[in-house]
Motif scaffolding. Structure first.
Motif, PDB file in Angstrom:
ATOM      1  N   LYS A 100       0.827  -1.214   0.000  1.00  0.00           N
ATOM      2  CA  LYS A 100       0.000   0.000   0.000  1.00  0.00           C
ATOM      3  C   LYS A 100       0.855   1.255   0.000  1.00  0.00           C
ATOM      4  CE  LYS A 100      -3.266   2.526   2.944  1.00  0.00           C
ATOM      5  NZ  LYS A 100      -4.063   2.483   4.197  1.00  0.00           N
ATOM      6  N   ILE A 101       1.872   1.303   0.864  1.00  0.00           N
ATOM      7  CA  ILE A 101       2.658   2.538   0.928  1.00  0.00           C
ATOM      8  C   ILE A 101       3.514   2.721  -0.317  1.00  0.00           C
ATOM      9  CG2 ILE A 101       2.676   2.550   3.454  1.00  0.00           C
ATOM     10  CD1 ILE A 101       5.646   1.786   3.329  1.00  0.00           C
ATOM     11  N   VAL A 102       3.952   1.622  -0.936  1.00  0.00           N
ATOM     12  CA  VAL A 102       4.713   1.738  -2.185  1.00  0.00           C
ATOM     13  C   VAL A 102       3.808   2.237  -3.308  1.00  0.00           C
ATOM     14  CG1 VAL A 102       5.864   0.398  -3.993  1.00  0.00           C
ATOM     15  CG2 VAL A 102       6.507   0.078  -1.596  1.00  0.00           C
ATOM     16  N   TRP A 103       2.613   1.666  -3.415  1.00  0.00           N
ATOM     17  CA  TRP A 103       1.653   2.111  -4.434  1.00  0.00           C
ATOM     18  C   TRP A 103       1.349   3.599  -4.264  1.00  0.00           C
ATOM     19  CZ3 TRP A 103      -1.055  -0.370  -8.447  1.00  0.00           C
ATOM     20  CH2 TRP A 103      -2.165   0.305  -8.945  1.00  0.00           C
ATOM     21  N   ASN A 104       1.063   4.010  -3.043  1.00  0.00           N
ATOM     22  CA  ASN A 104       0.709   5.408  -2.793  1.00  0.00           C
ATOM     23  C   ASN A 104       1.883   6.341  -3.057  1.00  0.00           C
ATOM     24  OD1 ASN A 104      -1.882   4.672  -2.095  1.00  0.00           O
ATOM     25  ND2 ASN A 104      -1.505   4.708   0.111  1.00  0.00           N
ATOM     26  N   ALA A 105       3.080   5.937  -2.650  1.00  0.00           N
ATOM     27  CA  ALA A 105       4.252   6.772  -2.891  1.00  0.00           C
ATOM     28  C   ALA A 105       4.535   6.894  -4.383  1.00  0.00           C
ATOM     29  CB  ALA A 105       5.466   6.198  -2.174  1.00  0.00           C
ATOM     30  N   ALA A 106       4.354   5.797  -5.112  1.00  0.00           N
ATOM     31  CA  ALA A 106       4.607   5.829  -6.554  1.00  0.00           C
ATOM     32  C   ALA A 106       3.676   6.819  -7.246  1.00  0.00           C
ATOM     33  CB  ALA A 106       4.432   4.423  -7.143  1.00  0.00           C
ATOM     34  N   TYR A 107       2.397   6.750  -6.920  1.00  0.00           N
ATOM     35  CA  TYR A 107       1.460   7.640  -7.603  1.00  0.00           C
ATOM     36  C   TYR A 107       1.523   9.070  -7.070  1.00  0.00           C
ATOM     37  CZ  TYR A 107      -0.332   4.098 -10.666  1.00  0.00           C
ATOM     38  OH  TYR A 107      -0.437   3.152 -11.667  1.00  0.00           O
ATOM     39  N   THR A 108       1.986   9.255  -5.843  1.00  0.00           N
ATOM     40  CA  THR A 108       2.268  10.611  -5.371  1.00  0.00           C
ATOM     41  C   THR A 108       3.425  11.202  -6.161  1.00  0.00           C
ATOM     42  OG1 THR A 108       1.475  10.165  -3.135  1.00  0.00           O
ATOM     43  CG2 THR A 108       3.020  11.994  -3.395  1.00  0.00           C
ATOM     44  N   ALA A 109       4.484  10.420  -6.336  1.00  0.00           N
ATOM     45  CA  ALA A 109       5.632  10.892  -7.112  1.00  0.00           C
ATOM     46  C   ALA A 109       5.230  11.172  -8.553  1.00  0.00           C
ATOM     47  CB  ALA A 109       6.750   9.855  -7.058  1.00  0.00           C
ATOM     48  N   ILE A 110       4.456  10.277  -9.146  1.00  0.00           N
ATOM     49  CA  ILE A 110       4.010  10.468 -10.532  1.00  0.00           C
ATOM     50  C   ILE A 110       3.161  11.724 -10.655  1.00  0.00           C
ATOM     51  CG2 ILE A 110       2.486   9.490 -12.302  1.00  0.00           C
ATOM     52  CD1 ILE A 110       3.587   6.702 -11.330  1.00  0.00           C
ATOM     53  N   ARG A 111       2.266  11.947  -9.677  1.00  0.00           N
ATOM     54  CA  ARG A 111       1.467  13.184  -9.681  1.00  0.00           C
ATOM     55  C   ARG A 111       2.379  14.405  -9.626  1.00  0.00           C
ATOM     56  NH1 ARG A 111      -1.399  14.424  -4.213  1.00  0.00           N
ATOM     57  NH2 ARG A 111       0.814  14.752  -3.753  1.00  0.00           N
ATOM     58  N   ASN A 112       3.348  14.382  -8.725  1.00  0.00           N
ATOM     59  CA  ASN A 112       4.257  15.529  -8.594  1.00  0.00           C
ATOM     60  C   ASN A 112       5.034  15.757  -9.888  1.00  0.00           C
ATOM     61  OD1 ASN A 112       3.299  15.460  -5.990  1.00  0.00           O
ATOM     62  ND2 ASN A 112       5.254  14.893  -5.054  1.00  0.00           N
ATOM     63  N   CYS A 113       5.451  14.667 -10.524  1.00  0.00           N
ATOM     64  CA  CYS A 113       6.159  14.788 -11.800  1.00  0.00           C
ATOM     65  C   CYS A 113       5.251  15.378 -12.872  1.00  0.00           C
ATOM     66  CB  CYS A 113       6.675  13.418 -12.238  1.00  0.00           C
ATOM     67  SG  CYS A 113       8.010  12.752 -11.233  1.00  0.00           S
ATOM     68  N   ASN A 114       4.002  14.918 -12.917  1.00  0.00           N
ATOM     69  CA  ASN A 114       3.071  15.441 -13.917  1.00  0.00           C
ATOM     70  C   ASN A 114       2.815  16.928 -13.729  1.00  0.00           C
ATOM     71  OD1 ASN A 114       2.822  12.917 -15.100  1.00  0.00           O
ATOM     72  ND2 ASN A 114       0.957  12.388 -13.988  1.00  0.00           N
ATOM     73  N   VAL A 115       2.700  17.356 -12.471  1.00  0.00           N
ATOM     74  CA  VAL A 115       2.525  18.788 -12.191  1.00  0.00           C
ATOM     75  C   VAL A 115       3.715  19.573 -12.725  1.00  0.00           C
ATOM     76  CG1 VAL A 115       2.418  20.518 -10.354  1.00  0.00           C
ATOM     77  CG2 VAL A 115       1.015  18.453 -10.203  1.00  0.00           C
ATOM     78  N   SER A 116       4.917  19.078 -12.459  1.00  0.00           N
ATOM     79  CA  SER A 116       6.118  19.778 -12.925  1.00  0.00           C
ATOM     80  C   SER A 116       6.219  19.757 -14.444  1.00  0.00           C
ATOM     81  CB  SER A 116       7.364  19.138 -12.311  1.00  0.00           C
ATOM     82  OG  SER A 116       7.425  19.393 -10.923  1.00  0.00           O
ATOM     83  N   ILE A 117       5.944  18.629 -15.052  1.00  0.00           N
ATOM     84  CA  ILE A 117       6.035  18.530 -16.512  1.00  0.00           C
ATOM     85  C   ILE A 117       5.079  19.518 -17.185  1.00  0.00           C
ATOM     86  CG2 ILE A 117       5.517  17.014 -18.472  1.00  0.00           C
ATOM     87  CD1 ILE A 117       6.569  14.680 -16.651  1.00  0.00           C
ATOM     88  N   GLU A 118       3.834  19.530 -16.751  1.00  0.00           N
ATOM     89  CA  GLU A 118       2.867  20.440 -17.364  1.00  0.00           C
ATOM     90  C   GLU A 118       3.211  21.898 -17.068  1.00  0.00           C
ATOM     91  OE1 GLU A 118      -1.198  19.455 -16.614  1.00  0.00           O
ATOM     92  OE2 GLU A 118      -0.968  17.379 -17.294  1.00  0.00           O
ATOM     93  N   GLY A 119       3.671  22.155 -15.847  1.00  0.00           N
ATOM     94  CA  GLY A 119       4.020  23.524 -15.487  1.00  0.00           C
ATOM     95  C   GLY A 119       5.181  24.054 -16.315  1.00  0.00           C
TER      96      GLY A 119
END
Length: 605
Positions: A100-119
């Motif tokens: 659970k914590i690996v899944w959540n951390a992975a998608y948190t990181a991916i979200r943060n990356c997507n925010v930066s990429i689009e920004g």
């Protein structure tokens, strides 16, 4: 050079709503258009992509804890029901807390990356016409693409097909995605990195060196991801397969390994031990072996706490280095696979621990060989008598020797053991042996294994084991080679033969040490009398005798750990001869998906 992660201790600027102590509102309340409008604020926004590396999901799980059991690293998962034990035993269900914590951390990181990429892509600073600004913005864009690719690589290894989230969260988005083919996701990630890497900065140009994602790491990741994409994977029907276009990805791996060697070659540092000692000394040299390492801040990181040489500390200890243990140990079959002249063996495999009086003593028996590359005991400043986690020791993510061996592997797969493949392997082996042994241990050895494509491949499988032992990447290699179950079974069979030889005195391993003798020399340094062979006779009384290979078998049979540690990896799993390394998607994610996700296939219960 603990610079970079210190910037990250108070990050998540985009993701929190706390007040800054300097009024007015902190930067977190501004929209992404403002944050990515200039280099300095964009840097603060991009820092958020690194934050999950400082969480338990990475620092004590993905980096080391969750990567057993293999032919070179092991722990007993069958004797307890805790989350990590179930992962070691390949027996975790959807309620497993670590998954659970690996899944959540992975998608948190991916979200943060997507925010930066689009920004960054929407930022006028990216196309401002100022060359320095454009370079910095492109490098940050590359950081985000690369970190996102890393997390998708891990999701593919642990969960198989997963949702492919490539947009930042915003009103109107579809937040409930179905699973997508892992190979399609990996292909997208590879292309992302191919497109961005020419615009990135080398480590010695960033100001943060190897403690920040850089161009050489991104190029190396293209090769690593390409070998994953071109390798085998487990289908829901519990079959190991690889796509028909796999050679296209071996060609990509070769191309980008060669590109890095052409553009940014460097000699491997001659002192193998120093590569890792630098991490415990908080030294992070650019243009050396490590291309990128996670820069844990002081008070963060678990290297030297749950991986590395054991240090017994606590309130009664006479030293101030605190306590550190070893979740994963090294099986003796791996230790004895090394050539006795291979310098890497005694760096990788540690037979001693530090006791509460600060003395080096034997680790107990054959079950407790430690990863010797790191230790809290190597820190220049003792972290405190009550310290445990949070050593601040960095963790290596990719080394230049890996790039050389990926080139050798890819070239061999495409064209056989050509001069290109042999020369790349030669550079790695030359560091492993003193120059006086190169004729036999490098030149003759490589000539011998280069008789065919298959023998050279076997040589690469072995070389990667010897080079990267304890760095906890072996599991992923065995998966993509379709050798996970085979190597597990080989390990068990080898250990049984060693145990038999130790108790009967016969067989192919009869000359290996059934018992070892150790002492501290006059300088207080731990010494083993017979690290390579059985000692015949009785040494003088200064030596302490301990059961070694003989400890693996008693009058009632083999040790339970030997019989069970790898059993589900090849024998008693849902499909005999197959390691079911893919785990169920966490229950919470299934529940929150509004029916889009399910744990179908893989004989999940």
């Amino acid at each position: 050079m603990k610079k970079y992660m210190l910037l990250l201790a108070g990050l998540s600027l985009l993701l929190t709503s706390c007040k800054d102590f300097l009024e007015p509102d902190s930067l977190s309340t501004f929209d992404t258009k403002y944050i990515y409008s200039n280099v300095d604020d964009a840097r603060k926004g991009v820092n958020a992509i690194y934050e999950p590396f400082g969480q338990d999901a990475f620092r004590s799980r993905l980096s080391n804890n969750m990567t057993g059991n293999t032919d070179i690293e092991r722990q007993s998962g069958w004797g307890a029901t805790g989350a990590r034990f179930e992962v070691w035993d390949l027996n975790a269900n959807a309620a497993n807390a670590d998954l659970k914590i690996v899944w959540n951390a992975a998608y948190t990181a991916i979200r943060n990356c997507n925010v930066s990429i689009e920004g960054i892509l929407a930022s006028e600073a990216l196309t401002s016409g100022n060359a320095a600004t454009t370079k910095k913005m492109n490098n940050m864009l590359g950081e985000a693409y690369t970190v996102r690719a890393y997390w998708y690589s891990m999701l593919a290894y642990y969960f198989g097909d997963v949702p492919n989230v490539r947009e930042a969260p915003k009103a109107g988005n579809n937040f409930f995605l179905t699973k997508e083919d892992r190979n399609a996701i990996l292909s997208q990630c590879i292309q992302d990195l191919i497109d961005i890497e020419p615009k990135m900065l080398w480590a010695d140009e960033t100001g943060y060196g190897i403690e920040q994602v850089n161009r050489e790491y991104t190029i190396g990741m293209i090769s690593r991801l390409a070998l994953q994409r071109g390798g085998y994977y487990l289908t829901p029907a519990l079959k190991m397969e690889r796509k028909s276009d796999y050679l296209d990805y071996y060609k990509i791996a070769k191309t980008y390994a060669q590109k890095l060697i052409t553009l940014k070659d460097r000699a491997l540092p001659t002192d193998f031990r120093q590569v890792f000692l630098n991490e415990s000394k908080l030294i992070a040299p650019s243009n050396s072996d490590i291309l990128f390492e996670i820069p844990f801040a002081n008070g963060n990181g678990d290297v030297g706490w749950n991986i590395g040489i054991t240090v017994e500390g606590g309130a009664t200890a006479s030293h101030s280095y605190g306590s550190g243990n070893n979740y994963m140990s090294i099986p003796p079959s791996y230790y004895f696979s090394f050539d006795t002249l291979d310098i890497r063996r005694d760096v990788t495999c540690a037979f001693y621990k530090i006791n509460t009086t600060g003395q080096q003593v034997f680790v107990t028996n054959a079950l407790n060989i430690a990863q010797g590359k790191w230790s809290r005991w190597f820190l220049d400043k003792a972290p405190g008598i009550a310290s445990a986690k949070g050593t601040g020791i960095n963790w290596p993510m990719l080394r230049y020797s890996d790039v050389l061996l990926m080139l050798a592997e890819a070239e061999n797969e495409i064209n056989g053991p050509t001069a290109i493949a042999q020369d790349a392997l030669k550079r790695v082996r030359q560091r492993a042996f003193a120059a006086k042994h190169w004729s036999e241990k490098v030149d003759t050895y490589i000539s011998t294994i280069s008789k065919s494509k298959s023998t050279f491949f076997d040589g690469i499988v072995n070389e990667r084991a010897w080079e990267f032992g304890g760095e906890m990447i072996r599991k992923y290699e065995l998966i993509r080679w379709n050798l996970y179950a085979k190597k597990a079974e080989e390990t068990v069979n080898t250990l049984k033969l060693m145990a038999d030889a130790a108790t009967t005195g016969t067989g192919q391993y009869a000359d290996l040490p059934d018992f070892m003798y150790w002492k501290r020399n006059t300088s207080g340094v731990f010494t083993i009398l017979n690290p390579n062979k059985k000692y015949i006779g009785t040494p003088d009384a200064s030596w302490t005798k301990v059961s070694f290979l003989a400890s693996m078998k008693t009058t009632t049979g083999y040790g339970e750990w030997l019989l069970k540690d790898w059993d589900k990896h090849y024998n008693s799993g849902p499909a005999k001869g197959v390691a079911r390394y893919v785990f169920p998607i966490p229950s919470e994610a299934i529940t929150n998906s509004q029916g889009k996700l399910a744990n179908d296939g893989y004989q999940f219960q």
